[in-house]
Design an enzyme around this catalytic site. Structure first.
Site, PDB file in Angstrom:
ATOM      1  CE  LYS A 139      33.679 -17.675  47.927  1.00 26.37           C
ATOM      2  NZ  LYS A 139      34.028 -16.768  49.047  1.00 26.37           N
ATOM      3  CB  SER A 196      37.944 -16.630  49.121  1.00 27.64           C
ATOM      4  OG  SER A 196      36.662 -16.409  49.708  1.00 27.64           O
ATOM      5  CB  SER A 238      35.953 -13.421  50.902  1.00 25.54           C
ATOM      6  OG  SER A 238      37.115 -13.962  51.475  1.00 25.54           O
TER       7      SER A 238
END
Length: 484
Positions: free
Chosen positions: A74, A149, A173
């Site tokens: 990420k 997210s 997330s």
């Protein structure tokens, strides 16, 4: 195939690390134009690292547990020499001079970076639509979101462009996009994994964890990244158990608590409810004692979170002022004007909204009414969990109230987006480990996830229960081949 199976093939010479990496890069090249999973693709670096692993194997050297395995990260985790943007214009050109602890541990274990994945800007969102570099699409249906997210990291695993990935989880997330994309997503206990090198959103809630195709792979990744770190004062100085050792042990006699309030929650999709109830029945068939428990303040978590998280975000993001690094507005007539314009132009609408909410909640005259009160409710939520764990070993809920929604469905309704985290937020507020495992599909063919929540530092038992359910239910046995 599991990471363990790939590792055996690599060690025996049935496949080379270079061949494995090239397979995944080919998949990435085929899928990413449609999905927009990656902010940065590191193909050249990946091939060089794979060649290095092959050379070590040829020389008879010992290999790390993740040697040659293609991984995605990420893009809010710092990677030395590779852009870390947080999917924001504010950090579009930022190249960290240091490596985060978790990625450093992955590379020492032999893992190979194939790319940095897209996310909601500064990890603020539930759909990966607030990224400054365009929205990510769900591999199961490109008209739908992958969640957020960490939607890019979930979609990377689901689309087959990597074997596993890392995400961060502040209010769900990791688990919510895992549910939406039909993969496993694990949020460890707060402090089990170092946050050093993770770009901060809400420091008392953020935690790094893995996405994987199966529970055993998630356990392998956690084994590598967990453990003390003197660079992170919130990282716990406790021993790390062997997370894979107990996966195959029977769960007969364990007590699984179904949280009543979650199944009575407004907005819970009937298909999701039925699928998760079926998962509970499967655990009972495996010998677990499934009982109903109450956590009365569970659904108060979302209101509590949306005071605490924006408050911490407003403090953490104050550093982005256009002075030392990050986006800087041009031709400003004063320092104050430059700072104001840099933040207005560098941050997207959702990030600005949360900064404003947090600044208001922390302002003089309101901090006691909002922030202090939210922290008091947080304590009550934690006490509810403590009481529940006096009676059961693991808790069970749906991961998300619905399956993946259509792209743009909540564009004009932030509250509807926020309510998507209703069932994941409480574990963050209490600092508990939690995992999402696929448990079925909707009539439209979209994945559904069941969430299991463990007690503090009890990831080993959580993974054991999740693995036993996964093996018995075998939800993904007949998954269709995703076509790109």
């Amino acid at each position: 195939m599991t990471i363990s199976a790939w590792r055996q093939q690599l060690q025996s010479g049935e496949i080379s690390a270079r061949e494995l990496v090239d397979q995944h890069l080919k998949r990435l090249a085929a899928s990413d134009p449609a999905l927009n999973v990656y902010v940065e693709v590191t193909a050249e670096r990946a091939r060089l690292e794979a060649d290095r692993v092959d050379a070590l194997r040829a020389a008879g050297e010992s290999l790390g547990p993740l040697a040659g395995l293609p991984l995605a990260i990420k893009d809010n985790l710092c990677t030395k020499g590779v852009r870390t943007t947080c999917s924001s214009r504010m950090l579009e050109h930022f190249v960290p001079p240091y490596e985060s602890t978790v990625t450093e541990r992955l590379w020492k274990a032999g893992g190979v970076l194939v790319g940095k994945t897209n996310l909601d800007e500064f990890a603020m969102g539930g759909s990966t639509e607030t990224s400054a570099f365009g929205a990510t699409r769900n591999p199961w249906n490109k008209d739908h979101v992958p969640g957020g997210s960490s939607g890019g990291s979930a979609a990377a695993v689901a689309s087959g462009s990597c074997l596993a990935s890392l995400g961060s989880d502040t209010g769900g997330s990791i688990r919510q996009p895992a549910s939406f994309c039909g993969v496993v997503g694990l949020k460890p206990t707060y402090g089990r994994v170092s946050r050093w090198g993770l770009v901060a959103f809400a420091s008392s809630l953020d935690q790094v964890g893995p996405f994987a195709n199966n529970v055993a792979d998630a356990a392998e990744i956690l084994q590598v990244i967990a453990g003390p770190d003197p660079r992170d004062s919130t990282c716990l100085n406790v021993d790390v158990p062997d997370y894979t050792a107990g996966l195959t042990e029977s769960i007969a006699g364990l007590r699984v608590g179904v949280i009543r309030e979650c199944f009575d929650a407004d907005g819970l999709d009937p298909e999701v409810k039925a699928s998760v109830q079926s998962a509970a029945q499967q655990l009972a068939a495996l010998g677990a004692e499934v009982v109903e428990v109450s956590c009365p303040r569970f659904t108060d978590g979302i209101a509590t979170y949306y005071v605490i998280a924006p408050s911490e975000a407003s403090a953490n993001l104050a550093r982005y002022d256009g002075v030392k690094y990050g986006f800087r507005a041009e031709d400003a007539e004063s320092l104050a004007a430059m700072t104001s314009r840099s933040r207005a132009e560098g941050f997207g609408a959702e990030v600005q909204r949360r900064i404003l909410i947090g600044t208001y909640a922390l302002s003089a005259g309101y901090v006691d009414a909002y922030y202090k009160k939210a922290q008091q409710v947080r304590t009550l939520i934690r006490r509810d969990f403590d009481a529940a764990f006096q009676a059961v070993d693991v808790l069970l809920t749906p991961t998300a109230p619905s399956t993946a929604f259509r792209a743009g469905a909540h564009a004009d309704d932030p509250l509807a987006m926020y309510l998507g985290d209703l069932l994941t937020i409480p574990a963050n507020l209490a600092g508990l480990p939690a995992i999402s495992v696929p448990c079925g599909f909707s009539k439209a063919g979209l994945p559904i996830g069941v969430q299991l929540i463990g007690n503090v530092l009890d990831e080993a038992r959580l993974l054991q229960v999740a693995h036993q359910y996964e093996q018995a239910a075998d939800v993904m046995a007949n998954r269709p081949e995703l076509d790109f």
